[in-house]
Design a protein around this motif. Structure first.
Motif, PDB file in Angstrom:
ATOM      1  N   ARG A  24     -27.248  53.808 -65.669  1.00  0.00           N
ATOM      2  CA  ARG A  24     -27.242  52.693 -66.623  1.00  0.00           C
ATOM      3  C   ARG A  24     -28.478  52.740 -67.502  1.00  0.00           C
ATOM      4  O   ARG A  24     -28.423  52.482 -68.707  1.00  0.00           O
ATOM      5  N   CYS A  25     -29.594  53.071 -66.901  1.00  0.00           N
ATOM      6  CA  CYS A  25     -30.858  53.145 -67.623  1.00  0.00           C
ATOM      7  C   CYS A  25     -30.770  54.186 -68.734  1.00  0.00           C
ATOM      8  O   CYS A  25     -31.041  53.894 -69.904  1.00  0.00           O
ATOM      9  N   ASN A  26     -30.383  55.384 -68.383  1.00  0.00           N
ATOM     10  CA  ASN A  26     -30.306  56.449 -69.375  1.00  0.00           C
ATOM     11  C   ASN A  26     -29.251  56.157 -70.429  1.00  0.00           C
ATOM     12  O   ASN A  26     -29.443  56.454 -71.614  1.00  0.00           O
ATOM     13  N   GLN A  27     -28.151  55.554 -70.016  1.00  0.00           N
ATOM     14  CA  GLN A  27     -27.091  55.228 -70.973  1.00  0.00           C
ATOM     15  C   GLN A  27     -27.591  54.260 -72.036  1.00  0.00           C
ATOM     16  O   GLN A  27     -27.281  54.402 -73.218  1.00  0.00           O
ATOM     17  N   ALA A  28     -28.369  53.277 -71.641  1.00  0.00           N
ATOM     18  CA  ALA A  28     -28.888  52.308 -72.607  1.00  0.00           C
ATOM     19  C   ALA A  28     -29.761  52.991 -73.653  1.00  0.00           C
ATOM     20  O   ALA A  28     -29.625  52.737 -74.855  1.00  0.00           O
ATOM     21  N   PHE A  29     -30.653  53.862 -73.212  1.00  0.00           N
ATOM     22  CA  PHE A  29     -31.496  54.588 -74.153  1.00  0.00           C
ATOM     23  C   PHE A  29     -30.665  55.522 -75.033  1.00  0.00           C
ATOM     24  O   PHE A  29     -30.924  55.653 -76.226  1.00  0.00           O
ATOM     25  N   THR A  30     -29.672  56.192 -74.450  1.00  0.00           N
ATOM     26  CA  THR A  30     -28.818  57.109 -75.196  1.00  0.00           C
ATOM     27  C   THR A  30     -28.042  56.366 -76.276  1.00  0.00           C
ATOM     28  O   THR A  30     -27.956  56.819 -77.427  1.00  0.00           O
ATOM     29  N   VAL A  31     -27.465  55.226 -75.938  1.00  0.00           N
ATOM     30  CA  VAL A  31     -26.710  54.434 -76.913  1.00  0.00           C
ATOM     31  C   VAL A  31     -27.632  53.933 -78.022  1.00  0.00           C
ATOM     32  O   VAL A  31     -27.276  53.977 -79.200  1.00  0.00           O
ATOM     33  N   ALA A  32     -28.829  53.488 -77.668  1.00  0.00           N
ATOM     34  CA  ALA A  32     -29.778  53.019 -78.684  1.00  0.00           C
ATOM     35  C   ALA A  32     -30.150  54.146 -79.647  1.00  0.00           C
ATOM     36  O   ALA A  32     -30.144  53.958 -80.866  1.00  0.00           O
ATOM     37  N   ALA A  33     -30.447  55.329 -79.106  1.00  0.00           N
ATOM     38  CA  ALA A  33     -30.814  56.460 -79.959  1.00  0.00           C
ATOM     39  C   ALA A  33     -29.630  56.915 -80.814  1.00  0.00           C
ATOM     40  O   ALA A  33     -29.800  57.262 -81.987  1.00  0.00           O
ATOM     41  N   ALA A  34     -28.429  56.907 -80.246  1.00  0.00           N
ATOM     42  CA  ALA A  34     -27.234  57.296 -81.001  1.00  0.00           C
ATOM     43  C   ALA A  34     -26.964  56.307 -82.129  1.00  0.00           C
ATOM     44  O   ALA A  34     -26.585  56.695 -83.239  1.00  0.00           O
ATOM     45  N   ALA A  35     -27.154  55.025 -81.862  1.00  0.00           N
ATOM     46  CA  ALA A  35     -26.965  54.012 -82.903  1.00  0.00           C
ATOM     47  C   ALA A  35     -27.936  54.243 -84.049  1.00  0.00           C
ATOM     48  O   ALA A  35     -27.555  54.203 -85.224  1.00  0.00           O
ATOM     49  N   LEU A  36     -29.191  54.502 -83.719  1.00  0.00           N
ATOM     50  CA  LEU A  36     -30.186  54.767 -84.764  1.00  0.00           C
ATOM     51  C   LEU A  36     -29.817  56.001 -85.578  1.00  0.00           C
ATOM     52  O   LEU A  36     -29.929  56.002 -86.803  1.00  0.00           O
ATOM     53  N   ALA A  37     -29.362  57.049 -84.892  1.00  0.00           N
ATOM     54  CA  ALA A  37     -28.963  58.275 -85.586  1.00  0.00           C
ATOM     55  C   ALA A  37     -27.776  58.033 -86.515  1.00  0.00           C
ATOM     56  O   ALA A  37     -27.606  58.753 -87.506  1.00  0.00           O
ATOM     57  N   SER A  38     -26.999  57.005 -86.220  1.00  0.00           N
ATOM     58  CA  SER A  38     -25.844  56.644 -87.051  1.00  0.00           C
ATOM     59  C   SER A  38     -26.206  55.655 -88.143  1.00  0.00           C
ATOM     60  O   SER A  38     -25.339  55.171 -88.858  1.00  0.00           O
ATOM     61  N   GLY A  39     -27.471  55.278 -88.221  1.00  0.00           N
ATOM     62  CA  GLY A  39     -27.915  54.359 -89.252  1.00  0.00           C
ATOM     63  C   GLY A  39     -27.833  52.895 -88.882  1.00  0.00           C
ATOM     64  O   GLY A  39     -27.989  52.026 -89.737  1.00  0.00           O
ATOM     65  N   VAL A  40     -27.596  52.599 -87.618  1.00  0.00           N
ATOM     66  CA  VAL A  40     -27.498  51.219 -87.151  1.00  0.00           C
ATOM     67  C   VAL A  40     -28.893  50.720 -86.767  1.00  0.00           C
ATOM     68  O   VAL A  40     -29.598  51.401 -86.016  1.00  0.00           O
ATOM     69  N   PRO A  41     -29.302  49.554 -87.249  1.00  0.00           N
ATOM     70  CA  PRO A  41     -30.595  49.003 -86.821  1.00  0.00           C
ATOM     71  C   PRO A  41     -30.558  48.692 -85.322  1.00  0.00           C
ATOM     72  O   PRO A  41     -29.569  48.161 -84.814  1.00  0.00           O
ATOM     73  N   VAL A  42     -31.644  49.015 -84.621  1.00  0.00           N
ATOM     74  CA  VAL A  42     -31.691  48.822 -83.173  1.00  0.00           C
ATOM     75  C   VAL A  42     -32.943  48.061 -82.771  1.00  0.00           C
ATOM     76  O   VAL A  42     -34.050  48.376 -83.216  1.00  0.00           O
ATOM     77  N   SER A  43     -32.745  47.073 -81.914  1.00  0.00           N
ATOM     78  CA  SER A  43     -33.835  46.374 -81.250  1.00  0.00           C
ATOM     79  C   SER A  43     -33.557  46.472 -79.760  1.00  0.00           C
ATOM     80  O   SER A  43     -32.616  45.866 -79.255  1.00  0.00           O
ATOM     81  N   LEU A  44     -34.346  47.273 -79.066  1.00  0.00           N
ATOM     82  CA  LEU A  44     -34.161  47.512 -77.636  1.00  0.00           C
ATOM     83  C   LEU A  44     -35.128  46.635 -76.856  1.00  0.00           C
ATOM     84  O   LEU A  44     -36.343  46.708 -77.051  1.00  0.00           O
ATOM     85  N   TRP A  45     -34.572  45.791 -75.985  1.00  0.00           N
ATOM     86  CA  TRP A  45     -35.375  44.903 -75.152  1.00  0.00           C
ATOM     87  C   TRP A  45     -35.452  45.460 -73.744  1.00  0.00           C
ATOM     88  O   TRP A  45     -34.425  45.800 -73.147  1.00  0.00           O
ATOM     89  N   LEU A  46     -36.654  45.541 -73.208  1.00  0.00           N
ATOM     90  CA  LEU A  46     -36.885  45.998 -71.847  1.00  0.00           C
ATOM     91  C   LEU A  46     -37.131  44.785 -70.962  1.00  0.00           C
ATOM     92  O   LEU A  46     -38.078  44.022 -71.183  1.00  0.00           O
ATOM     93  N   THR A  47     -36.258  44.617 -69.962  1.00  0.00           N
ATOM     94  CA  THR A  47     -36.382  43.501 -69.029  1.00  0.00           C
ATOM     95  C   THR A  47     -36.233  44.026 -67.610  1.00  0.00           C
ATOM     96  O   THR A  47     -35.806  45.154 -67.397  1.00  0.00           O
ATOM     97  N   GLY A  48     -36.559  43.196 -66.636  1.00  0.00           N
ATOM     98  CA  GLY A  48     -36.405  43.597 -65.243  1.00  0.00           C
ATOM     99  C   GLY A  48     -37.113  44.915 -64.974  1.00  0.00           C
ATOM    100  O   GLY A  48     -38.214  45.164 -65.450  1.00  0.00           O
ATOM    101  N   GLU A  49     -36.452  45.781 -64.231  1.00  0.00           N
ATOM    102  CA  GLU A  49     -37.054  47.069 -63.856  1.00  0.00           C
ATOM    103  C   GLU A  49     -37.257  48.002 -65.042  1.00  0.00           C
ATOM    104  O   GLU A  49     -38.074  48.918 -64.977  1.00  0.00           O
ATOM    105  N   ALA A  50     -36.552  47.763 -66.133  1.00  0.00           N
ATOM    106  CA  ALA A  50     -36.770  48.567 -67.342  1.00  0.00           C
ATOM    107  C   ALA A  50     -38.139  48.289 -67.958  1.00  0.00           C
ATOM    108  O   ALA A  50     -38.631  49.083 -68.761  1.00  0.00           O
ATOM    109  N   SER A  51     -38.769  47.205 -67.567  1.00  0.00           N
ATOM    110  CA  SER A  51     -40.087  46.844 -68.100  1.00  0.00           C
ATOM    111  C   SER A  51     -41.105  47.958 -67.925  1.00  0.00           C
ATOM    112  O   SER A  51     -41.989  48.139 -68.770  1.00  0.00           O
TER     113      SER A  51
END
Length: 112
Positions: free
Chosen positions: A10-37
């Motif tokens: 799940r952790c890696n998927q979140a980062f992968t989706v965020a990076a893929a969105a950015l590569a597609s020109g989508v603005p991204v705001s990634l929030w780190l909570t819980g253990e992702a902190s």
């Protein structure tokens, strides 16, 4: 993103989706909570490994370069993480900021 090394896929998927969105020109705001902190700290993303997955450090660098990364205020406090501890470019902000971003026009929130 709520998952950290405790849920590596799940952790890696979140980062992968965020990076893929950015590569597609989508603005991204990634929030780190819980253990992702912990990934707001220098070196932590580089320590994370998952077979057959993109390197987390590279994905985080991509999001920092073209998007926004925020560490939850309460999550940081519970882990004794301060603004002086985090990677350059990571901000610490709380619920009011999250709500403002998540409820903006045209915003799509994904939670991992």
């Amino acid at each position: 993103m709520t998952a950290g090394a405790d849920a590596p896929e799940r952790c890696n998927q979140a980062f992968t989706v965020a990076a893929a969105a950015l590569a597609s020109g989508v603005p991204v705001s990634l929030w780190l909570t819980g253990e992702a902190s912990w990934f707001a700290l220098p070196g932590r993303a580089e320590e994370f490994t998952l077979p057959h997955a993109a390197r987390l450090g590279d994905l985080l660098d991509a999001v920092l370069a073209a998007g926004r990364v925020t560490l939850c205020t309460q999550c940081a406090a519970r882990r004794d993480i301060t603004v002086d501890d985090v990677i350059e470019g990571v901000r610490i902000a709380g619920a009011p900021t999250f709500v403002e971003e998540a409820l903006g026009d045209g915003v799509q929130a994904l939670v991992y």
